[in-house]
Design an enzyme around this catalytic site. Structure first.
Site, short mmCIF file in Angstrom:
data_model
loop_
_atom_site.label_atom_id
_atom_site.label_comp_id
_atom_site.label_asym_id
_atom_site.label_seq_id
_atom_site.Cartn_x
_atom_site.Cartn_y
_atom_site.Cartn_z
N GLU A 41 -10.89 12.95 20.34
CA GLU A 41 -10.81 14.03 19.35
C GLU A 41 -12.21 14.50 18.93
OE1 GLU A 41 -8.41 12.67 15.95
OE2 GLU A 41 -9.94 13.56 14.66
N SER A 96 -0.87 8.03 13.72
CA SER A 96 -1.39 9.39 13.64
C SER A 96 -0.30 10.28 13.06
CB SER A 96 -1.78 9.88 15.04
OG SER A 96 -2.42 11.13 14.99
N GLY A 116 0.86 -1.18 0.00
CA GLY A 116 0.00 0.00 0.00
C GLY A 116 0.89 1.22 0.00
N HIS A 132 -8.33 7.45 20.95
CA HIS A 132 -7.77 8.77 20.64
C HIS A 132 -8.71 9.55 19.73
CE1 HIS A 132 -5.71 11.36 17.70
NE2 HIS A 132 -4.94 11.73 18.71
N ASN A 133 -9.19 8.89 18.70
CA ASN A 133 -10.08 9.58 17.77
C ASN A 133 -11.41 9.92 18.41
OD1 ASN A 133 -7.97 8.89 16.05
ND2 ASN A 133 -9.35 8.73 14.28
N LYS A 189 -5.77 3.86 19.43
CA LYS A 189 -5.93 4.85 18.35
C LYS A 189 -7.41 5.20 18.15
CE LYS A 189 -4.77 7.30 14.66
NZ LYS A 189 -6.01 7.46 13.94
#
Lengths: 306, 306, 306, 306
Positions: B171, B112, B7, B167-168, B164
Site C-alpha cells: 500500500e 483490514s 478493547g 499488505h500495508n 497484513k
C-alpha cells in the site's frame, strides 16, 4: 602557445591567468568591456597565430552554442575550438561534427578545481581526436595540477564532458551518503560528540576523502550546522547523469536518490505527499485522527486499521 | 459462538457489533466503564463458555503484551486467545509460545476494513495452528466480507500479522507511485485537466484500483489538493516491512523509498541536506553564489565548476 | 465518420475493427500488402472524405515521424492527423507545430487496453486543440469503454501522450510494490499459503486493484512462479517518465526504483557490483575470505573489520 | 598497561601484537590452543593485574554475549570489559547495564583498519563512561594511528559501535556511487580510457578519496574487472544502519539503495521481478512478444500498448 580565451569570469579569468603565468600568450574576450583584450570575436581571431586555438568558457546551452557557431564562421581549417564549459556531451558531438565539416578541430574539456584551481591547478577531462589533443598538450600541462594525476584524454569528442558529468554524479552520491550518515548520528541520543566523530574518521578509515575533510571544516565552523538551511541546488550534471543512465539502461539507484533528495529539499510542500495524505484521509476518514482500535492511552501511537 | 472482546474502540466495538448481528454472543470489556459488559478481565473470563475464546483488540506493544500475559494466567488449556490488533509478527511468535506452554491456543489476525468494516465486512489474515483456526471459523465467516475473498489462513502463529504488514507495505508503494505521478502531471504546463485525467483512468487502464477511486474522490473534493498539507504519518507496518526485508535480505527499493518520503515529509529541515548544502559551500566558497565561469547573463543557470 | 488508419498491427487492426463495428468507415493502410485497403498513403488520402482524418498507429520514433511528415505533404488545411502510437510528448509538440503551420490539425492519443480493447473498449487520453478534439468525438465515443470513464481530453498537443506516459510510470511503481511484497512473503518461512494470501486481498483491502487480480491469475497458473524468469523489459514510457521528472525537478524515488529494478533484472552481471566487490577485495585483502577477528566457528558470518 | 585479549584471530592477534610493540603486557586467549597464552578465561582473569582490563575480540552475537557474560562472573568491581568486535549498539547497552550492576566497567570500541592496522594503526570509535575511557587511554594511544585523527570518544556505551556502524553505512553509499558511475562510463561507447579516467581523478577533484585510490588499484590489476563477479556480500553494519534509520525516522534513500543492490547482486533470479514479468504477461498476453501496434520493422522496440 598562443590561445584565445572567450569568457573571463571566475573560471575563464583564472585559467587565463594560470596560463599566462605558465608562459602562454592569452588573448581574452568577453561580452562586457573591462577585462577583455579585444572587443570582438573577429578581433580575437585576427590576433591569434596559426593554427588558432580558441578556448570557449561561457555558460552551457545557448551562449556556448552561439559562440561555437560563430567561431565556425570565423576560423579556418586546422584551427581548434575548445569547449571548457559545462556542456552536455551530446552537444559536444554536434559541435564536433559541425566544425569537422569545415576542417576545424574540436576538443571538449571538463574542468574541476573551483576557486583553488588558479593556485593548485585544474583537473582536466578531455575528449577529442588524438591529433588535436596532442597539439594542445602544452596548454593542458600548464593548467593541470602538478604530479601524475588530474588529466585524462578520455575518448572522442564529448568524452571529456561525459566523464566530468559522471564525476559530478558520483559526487552527488557521496555527499548524500555523508548527509544521511550525519542525520542518523544527529538523530541518536547516543552520540554526544558529533564533530569529533567526523574528525576522527580522517585517518585509518575507509571513508577518508576530501569531502570528509570539507565536512570537518564545516562542522568546525558550525558544529550543529544551525546556520545552514537544508536546501540544495542541483547542477545540470546531476540531472544529466541520471538521464544518461536511463538512456543506457544503467541502474542508478544511489545517485538518483541523491538527486531526488535535492529536488525535495527545495519544495515548500510536496504534491506527492499531499496525495499520500489525501489518500490516508480517504480510507481512514476522520478515523485517521480518532480511530484507536482500543481503549488504551497508548492508542495514539497505533496506526489506523487499514 | 461465544467470545470475549477486549478493547471496544472503533475497531473492536464495530467488530463486536458485526458479530452480534451475525448471531454470536459477545462479552465486551475495556478499561473505561461505559460500553463494557464486564468490569474486569477476570469477570470476562468467568462469563465465557468453554472452551473460552478471547479476542484482544488493544494497541500493539505494551497493552497487547500485558493483556495476553494476563489472559494466560486466567484461561485454561483448550481456550484460545486471538490477537486482532497491529502486533509485530515476532511478538505473535512469543505470545504463541508463551500460551502454548500452558495449553492455550493462540491465533493472530490482521484486520483490514477501517470504518466500512461494520457494514461491508473485514478482510482477515489469520495465523495459527489449523485446529484453532478451524474452531474459530464461525467467527471469521461472520466478520469477513461476503463472497469468495477477504479471508486467508496464511500460516502458523505470526503469519496473519506478517501478511497484513506486507499488505500495508505494498500500500505504501502504491500510494507513493500515485503521488509521484500526480506531482509530475501537476508540474507540467501541458496538462490542464488533472482531476478528469485521474477520473478517466477508472476504466480500461492497468492502474485501476480502489486507491485510484479514492484519489478521484479526493480530487473531486479539492481539485488542487490545496487544503491538504504534504505531511504523511507512517504506521508501524511500513517500518516493519522494510526492517523485515532487511532481515530477509530482500531488496525493497520501492517500498522503502515510499517510507523515506513519509519521513522526509515530516521534517521542517533536513539534516542530511544541511550537510549537502554545507559541502557545496565548502568547495564552492562564495563561488556558489557568484562564480559564473562566463560573462553571460545566462550565467545564473550555470552550475559551479566543481 | 470516415477515417484512415495507418498501421494495422494488433492495436491498429483491432481499433479499426471496433470502429467499423461502431458504424464508422475505415480505410486501412500498412506497409505490407494483405490486410490493407489501399496501397499507398497517397491512395488513402484520396479515398478519405473532407475534412480528412488520418489515425497514425505505427511505432514511435522514426516511423511515426516519417508518416506524419508525409501526411503533412499530402493533406490540406482543415484535415486532422491523430497520433495514437507511443510517441514522446515532445515529439507531439513538434508534430503539432509542423502541421499547424500548414493549417492541419494534430491530436495525440495515448491508448490503453491491450488485447481486450476490441471487446471492452480502449482507455483514451487525448491532447490537442478543443476544435479538433470536438470534431473527433464520434470516433472517441466508439473506441472508449462504455460508461463514464476511459476518456479524457487532458490538454494541448502532447498532453495525451504525457498522461499516458505517467499512467505507465505509476504502473511501474505499483507492479514493483507487488513484486517486493511477494518476495518478502516468499522469503519468510512463516507464510505457507502464498496464492491464497493474494487471493484473499481481492476484497476488503486497500490494495485491491486490477493488477492484484492479474497477480492472482498468475499465481493460479503457476503458484510459485517457477516457470517465469525474473527478467522484465521496460517500455519507453517508464524511461520517459523518469526523465520528465528530472526535467521538471520532481522527486520520483519509487517509480525510478521500479525502472532501475527492471534494468538490473536484465543484466547477467552488474558492473556496479563488480566495483563494489573489487573495492571490498582491495580493503579487505584476502581478509575478506579469511579474516575472522576471532577464533569462533561463528566467525564466517562476521564482516571484515573495515 | 596490562590487558587480556580474548580472540586472537587476524584482528585480535594483530592488535595484541601492536600493543606489545607499544610496551603493553598482553595475555592472549582463544578457544583453540596454539597462539594462546592461557588455557581458559579463568586463567586469563587470574593473570591480569588489578584493575583488570579484558578486551573481547570475538564474533558479534552469541560468542560475544557469552564471553561478556562469563567475564561478568569472573571479574570484580572496578575491572573493565572492552568489546572491540562488531556488536550491535543495542547489545552494548545491555552489556553495559549488566556489568554496571556488578560495578564492572564496559567500553565498546568500533575498530577500523583491516589488514594494515598492525602497521598503520587502527581507527578507534569509543563508547562508554568518561572514567573508564580515561583509564584506557594508554591502550588507545598505542592502537590508534599516529597524528591527530583516528580516535574519538563518541558518547556513552554503545556510541562507539553506533558511529562505526554509520561509518560503514556511509561506506556502502560511497562504494555504490563509484559503482554506478563506473557502470555508466563503461556502458558508453564514448569513453575509451576507463582506468586512466579514474586515475586522473586522484587529484584536483571533489571525489578524491581512499576508495578512489583503491578503485584505481583494482583497475590497474584488472582494467575491465573481468576477473571479478558482481556479487557483493553485506556485513551486519549496513543492515543495522538502515534499520536504525527506520527506527529513528531518518530518510536514508542512498545507503538503503546501496544495501539493496548488494542483496540483489546475490540473487540468481529475483522473485520480485518474476512478479513484474508475470504481470506483464497477464496484461499483454502473448502480445508482449508479438504485439507491434504497427507494421514497421522498428516495431520490436515498441512497448506493448498497455
Amino acid at each position: 602557445m598562443h590561445l584565445g580565451m572567450i569568457g573571463l569570469g571566475r573560471m575563464g579569468g583564472n585559467m587565463a591567468e594560470r596560463l599566462r603565468r605558465g608562459g602562454h600568450t592569452v588573448v581574452g574576450y568577453e561580452r562586457h568591456p573591462g577585462k577583455r583584450d579585444v572587443d570582438s570575436l573577429e578581433e580575437l581571431v585576427e590576433r591569434l597565430e596559426h593554427p588558432r586555438v580558441a578556448w570557449v568558457m561561457v555558460p552551457a546551452g545557448g551562449p556556448t552554442r552561439e559562440t561555437i557557431h560563430r567561431l565556425g564562421e570565423l576560423l579556418e581549417p586546422g584551427d581548434i575550438v575548445i569547449d571548457g564549459g559545462n556542456s552536455h556531451y551530446v552537444e559536444d558531438q554536434k559541435h564536433g561534427a559541425e566544425l569537422a565539416a569545415k576542417g576545424i578541430g574540436f576538443v571538449d574539456v571538463g574542468v574541476s578545481g573551483g576557486v583553488w584551481g588558479l593556485q593548485n591547478g585544474y583537473a582536466l577531462m578531455v575528449g577529442g581526436a588524438d591529433e588535436y589533443v596532442a597539439q594542445l598538450m602544452p596548454i593542458f600541462e600548464t593548467l593541470k595540477p602538478e604530479g601524475d594525476y588530474g588529466f585524462v584524454h578520455a575518448g572522442a569528442a564529448g568524452a571529456g564532458h561525459f566523464v566530468k558529468m559522471v564525476h559530478n554524479g558520483i559526487e552527488y552520491g557521496m555527499m548524500q551518503a555523508f548527509g544521511e550518515g550525519y542525520e542518523l548520528i544527529a538523530a541518536s541520543d547516543l552520540v554526544t560528540n558529533v564533530p569529533d566523530t567526523f574528525r576522527s574518521w580522517k585517518e585509518g578509515t575507509v571513508i577518508r576523502s576530501w569531502l570528509l575533510d570539507l565536512m570537518v571544516r564545516a562542522l568546525d565552523e558550525d558544529p550543529e550546522l544551525s546556520e545552514i538551511r537544508g536546501f540544495a541546488q542541483d547542477s545540470g550534471e546531476g540531472r544529466w547523469t541520471v538521464q544518461a543512465a536511463v538512456d543506457h539502461a544503467v541502474p542508478m539507484p544511489t545517485i538518483s536518490a541523491a538527486l531526488f533528495a535535492r529536488f525535495a529539499s527545495r519544495q515548500d510542500d510536496s504534491p506527492a505527499m499531499k496525495v499520500v495524505a489525501a489518500l490516508r484521509n480517504q480510507f481512514g476518514g476522520h478515523a485517521v485522527e480518532s480511530a484507536k482500535g482500543a481503549d488504551s492511552p497508548g492508542a495514539d501511537v497505533t496506526p489506523p486499521q487499514t
